[in-house]
Design a protein around this motif. Structure first.
Motif, PDB file in Angstrom:
ATOM      1  N   TYR A  86       0.833  -1.197   0.000  1.00  0.00           N
ATOM      2  CA  TYR A  86       0.000   0.000   0.000  1.00  0.00           C
ATOM      3  C   TYR A  86       0.876   1.259   0.000  1.00  0.00           C
ATOM      4  CZ  TYR A  86       0.743   1.475   4.851  1.00  0.00           C
ATOM      5  OH  TYR A  86       1.297   1.965   6.011  1.00  0.00           O
ATOM      6  N   TYR A 113       1.193   2.574  -3.304  1.00  0.00           N
ATOM      7  CA  TYR A 113      -0.009   3.359  -3.617  1.00  0.00           C
ATOM      8  C   TYR A 113       0.151   4.774  -3.068  1.00  0.00           C
ATOM      9  CZ  TYR A 113      -5.097   4.055  -4.210  1.00  0.00           C
ATOM     10  OH  TYR A 113      -6.333   4.510  -4.594  1.00  0.00           O
ATOM     11  N   MET A 142      -9.531   3.236  -3.117  1.00  0.00           N
ATOM     12  CA  MET A 142      -8.665   2.103  -2.784  1.00  0.00           C
ATOM     13  C   MET A 142      -9.539   0.949  -2.310  1.00  0.00           C
ATOM     14  SD  MET A 142      -5.458   2.029  -0.121  1.00  0.00           S
ATOM     15  CE  MET A 142      -4.528   0.536   0.210  1.00  0.00           C
TER      16      MET A 142
END
Length: 528
Positions: free
Chosen positions: A164, A167, A181
């Protein structure tokens, strides 16, 4: 809004989330969302993604015959060679959108990926959006159970827990107006060093630059649950973890798919023009079922494994050999026995095993709502793609016949291990241990399907077709229907890879609803 909303799609898989956004059409007939960069590392999924990116080049205009020619062949065709000759300009644009080749975030591809993303948003003054869900194997309950069995495994050393952060890095680079997300529900209870992963993710997403110690501007975001009443949004930041869980079946998706979906909105973007619940427009008490979305697809039979012959007569003779055992095991219900009898009698003709493409003639009766039929169907298609039955062990066909007949008279409930007679029980030493009580599961005709996951690529026992006469697990196309992929969405790769792609994807129809929410937010927001 006159500016196209540019999308960066991360961990894109075959493109389910991006498909929903790109397919969203406004009341005025425009398509405001444009995917400009998709990142995916798995080769077969990347091929699927590129093919769909090619299809999207014709959004709002006629799709060329070449696309349907590609879909309708049962020969092995290389998409690169095929489309680079027939539609070179659009194919080149599709390849640029998917970065030319599979690439992995958090790898040596980092600089190239970020360079491509910067190119894609360069000079764009309109809204920007980042979507995607980091791989979930480290967060899912099944994945965590599997990890416990790995000698020396520690969550702290599992890089998948921290994908993540890739991200976050893209959020810091792009500084989008909104991000979406998605991840598995198991994310809510996953921990590393005793700390809740979800709590850390929520905190980091509120200000990616701060979380990364970046030297870029500290853009702050509000995290909003998609199914939460907006009149209660005055307490932003005080939501419970479970408020971020979306139950897909409540929004017209024919499966019980519960996922965490985080909607991040820049704090200076207003939401004043949205009324009621964000997803309330599509909430429905009447859940869709496999019977409604699969009934019009061509009937198929499975093939046989571990047999000298794999033809129709071998399949029929095997079914005959097991019929008496199944019929006897269904003695608790005359209706169930009748269903088994009719199933066998219907095997007088071979429906075939299907294939890459199956021509269709006429429209079979179906209980599919008109609006959903419009979502799935493409009038230019003359058949069905990715609809091929897998092979099964001969004894499993007997269990499938029993299970589907059992479910047909038990309100869709599948038999447990204790419901199988000895002559139908598999030769598993732990069959009666209590660990395999639901080893075989029917996707019932009139009940919401269970979650389609990548496990469908394995043996198919959890995804038995409700029709006793077919005695098989679901095909890739049937799984894709339950996932709400349009019928003209072609999955590349071998069949196992296709199943994995479908199982890992976000339902495109649900994504299109989220796209409308995002569009309403951005359409009412003043630009800085």
């Amino acid at each position: 809004m006159t500016d196209t909303i540019r999308i960066i799609d991360l961990f894109a898989g075959p493109g389910g989330l991006g498909e929903g956004f790109s397919a969203f059409e406004t009341d005025t007939g425009s398509f405001p969302f444009k995917i400009v960069a998709s990142v995916e590392k798995e080769e077969s999924a990347h091929k699927t993604l590129t093919l769909r990116a090619f299809y999207r080049q014709f959004r709002g205009r006629k799709v060329p015959d070449a696309y349907y020619e590609y879909l309708s062949t049962n020969e092995k065709v290389n998409a690169e060679e095929f489309f680079s000759k027939k539609c070179p300009e659009e194919w080149a644009a599709a390849k640029q959108e998917t970065l030319g080749a599979p690439k992995a975030l958090g790898s040596e591809d980092h600089e190239e990926i970020f360079s491509e993303i910067e190119r894609a948003i360069e000079g764009h003054s309109g809204p920007k959006l980042v979507i995607g869900g980091p791989p979930c194997q480290a967060y899912s309950l099944v994945g965590r159970a599997r990890n416990k069995g790995i000698k020396g495994y520690t969550a702290e050393k599992d890089d998948r827990h921290f994908l993540y952060q890739e991200y976050l890095k893209v959020l810091d680079l792009v500084q989008p107006d909104v991000f979406v997300m998605e991840n598995v529900k198991g994310l809510l209870t996953a921990k590393v060093n005793g700390e809740s992963i979800f709590a850390k993710i929520r905190k980091d997403l509120q200000c990616p630059a701060r979380a990364l110690n970046s030297d870029r501007d500290e853009i702050e975001y509000e995290l909003i649950p998609l199914a939460y009443p907006l009149e209660d949004l005055g307490g932003l930041g005080h939501f419970r973890d479970k408020d971020f869980v979306i139950r897909a079946e409540d929004f017209g998706i024919p499966q019980a798919r519960h996922r965490v979906i985080l909607l991040g909105v820049r704090k200076k973007v207003r939401k004043s023009n949205i009324q009621g619940e964000l997803l309330a427009r599509w909430r429905s008490e009447a859940h869709l079922t496999p019977g409604q979305v699969l009934a019009d697809l061509p009937r198929l039979r499975s093939g046989l494994t571990r047999c000298k012959a794999n033809d129709f007569m071998s399949w029929r003779n095997n079914l005959y050999n097991g019929f008496s055992k199944v019929y006897s095991a269904l003695s608790f219900s005359e209706v169930a026995q009748d269903n088994a009898q009719r199933a066998y009698e219907s095997t007088s003709e071979d429906p075939g095993q299907g294939g890459r493409f199956i021509p269709m003639s006429g429209n079979r009766a179906t209980g599919m709502p008109v609006w959903l039929k419009n979502w799935f169907k493409d009038e230019a298609m003359m058949g069905v793609v990715n609809h091929q039955a897998r092979n099964h062990m001969p004894e499993d066909l007997h269990r499938y016949l029993f299970a589907s007949c059992y479910a047909s008279v038990n309100k869709g409930a599948s038999p447990r291990s204790a419901d199988y007679p000895e002559e139908l029980a598999p030769a598993h030493k732990n069959w009666k241990s209590g660990n395999f009580v639901d080893r075989f599961k029917v996707q019932a005709e009139n009940r919401v399907a269970s979650t389609v996951t990548s496990h469908i690529s394995k043996d198919g026992h959890y995804f038995i077709h409700y029709d006793p006469s077919q005695c098989r697990s679901l095909t890739v196309r049937e799984a894709a229907r339950i996932q709400t992929f349009p019928d003209n969405y072609f999955f590349e790769g071998n069949r196992t890879q296709q199943y994995v792609q479908v199982g890992n994807a976000v339902p495109p129809l649900l994504a299109s609803y989220i796209a409308e929410v995002v569009f309403c937010i951005l359409d009412s927001a003043p630009r800085e």
